[in-house]
Design an enzyme around this catalytic site. Structure first.
Site, PDB file in Angstrom:
ATOM      1  N   VAL A   1       0.905  -1.147   0.000  1.00  0.00           N
ATOM      2  CA  VAL A   1       0.000   0.000   0.000  1.00  0.00           C
ATOM      3  C   VAL A   1       0.950   1.204   0.000  1.00  0.00           C
ATOM      4  O   VAL A   1       1.522   1.553   1.019  1.00  0.00           O
ATOM      5  CB  VAL A   1      -0.936  -0.009   1.228  1.00  0.00           C
ATOM      6  CG1 VAL A   1      -1.798   1.247   1.258  1.00  0.00           C
ATOM      7  CG2 VAL A   1      -1.811  -1.267   1.217  1.00  0.00           C
ATOM      8  N   PRO A   2       1.159   1.793  -1.187  1.00  0.00           N
ATOM      9  CA  PRO A   2       2.332   2.664  -1.412  1.00  0.00           C
ATOM     10  C   PRO A   2       2.257   4.063  -0.827  1.00  0.00           C
ATOM     11  O   PRO A   2       2.249   5.068  -1.549  1.00  0.00           O
ATOM     12  CB  PRO A   2       2.421   2.694  -2.939  1.00  0.00           C
ATOM     13  CG  PRO A   2       0.998   2.557  -3.387  1.00  0.00           C
ATOM     14  CD  PRO A   2       0.369   1.616  -2.396  1.00  0.00           C
ATOM     15  N   CYS A   3       2.291   4.154   0.487  1.00  0.00           N
ATOM     16  CA  CYS A   3       2.301   5.469   1.125  1.00  0.00           C
ATOM     17  C   CYS A   3       3.595   6.225   0.822  1.00  0.00           C
ATOM     18  O   CYS A   3       3.638   7.450   0.953  1.00  0.00           O
ATOM     19  CB  CYS A   3       2.072   5.344   2.624  1.00  0.00           C
ATOM     20  SG  CYS A   3       3.244   4.284   3.484  1.00  0.00           S
ATOM     21  N   HIS A   4       4.620   5.510   0.365  1.00  0.00           N
ATOM     22  CA  HIS A   4       5.875   6.194   0.016  1.00  0.00           C
ATOM     23  C   HIS A   4       5.703   7.108  -1.198  1.00  0.00           C
ATOM     24  O   HIS A   4       6.542   7.958  -1.444  1.00  0.00           O
ATOM     25  CB  HIS A   4       6.997   5.168  -0.243  1.00  0.00           C
ATOM     26  CG  HIS A   4       6.762   4.263  -1.398  1.00  0.00           C
ATOM     27  ND1 HIS A   4       6.001   3.107  -1.310  1.00  0.00           N
ATOM     28  CD2 HIS A   4       7.188   4.326  -2.685  1.00  0.00           C
ATOM     29  CE1 HIS A   4       5.979   2.502  -2.488  1.00  0.00           C
ATOM     30  NE2 HIS A   4       6.686   3.230  -3.334  1.00  0.00           N
TER      31      HIS A   4
END
Length: 160
Positions: free
Chosen positions: A119-122
């Site tokens: 879950v690409p919060c980056h």
């Protein structure tokens, strides 16, 4: 809860499974001292993460589920829509969610995401293009964004 520690270019990744779902993917400096218990699903997740780091995978297709409120789930679902190698700002995320006044709550929820990389919060950065906030450390956020840009063959990461 079945757990494995898996090496990666940015540290040791602790992967946990709960009731048939990957429930946690955390990046650490070293493995923990808990006993590892592997499962086919944990091995699948580790393999897909290896493919991501090798530049061969842009999306993950193993089942994921992390506990959270309806609002938190909405925030995390929004993160899943950010394309590989793309970035948005926290303000853009709040506007996409039709909730521009909740920018701080959205940013805080991004920080509570327990499924790093998957879950690409980056991919969420400051409105000025700065790298702000990442539970795994800003150097890892920078590494992930530069890795995705390299795989796509694009230059410096920027807002889209």
């Amino acid at each position: 809860m079945p757990t494995i520690y898996h090496p990666s270019p940015i540290g040791v990744i602790r992967i946990r499974e709960h009731e048939g779902f990957i429930s946690s993917v955390n990046i650490r400096d070293v493995a923990g001292d808990e006993e590892e218990q592997s499962t086919p699903l944990l091995q699948m997740a580790a393999r897909q993460l290896d493919e991501y780091f090798a530049g061969e995978r842009k999306e993950f297709d193993f089942p994921i589920q992390q506990p959270g409120s309806a609002f938190q789930q909405e925030v995390w679902q929004c993160l899943l829509k950010i394309g590989y190698g793309k970035t948005i700002s926290y303000l853009q995320q709040s506007k996409i969610m039709n909730n521009p006044l909740a920018i701080r709550a959205i940013a805080s929820t991004n920080g509570k995401n327990d499924l790093a990389i998957v879950v690409p919060c980056h991919r969420v950065i400051g409105s000025d293009g700065s790298l702000t906030g990442y539970a795994g450390g800003l150097w890892r956020k920078k590494w992930l964004l530069e890795h995705e840009a390299r795989v796509l063959g694009v230059g410096q990461t920027r807002l889209f």
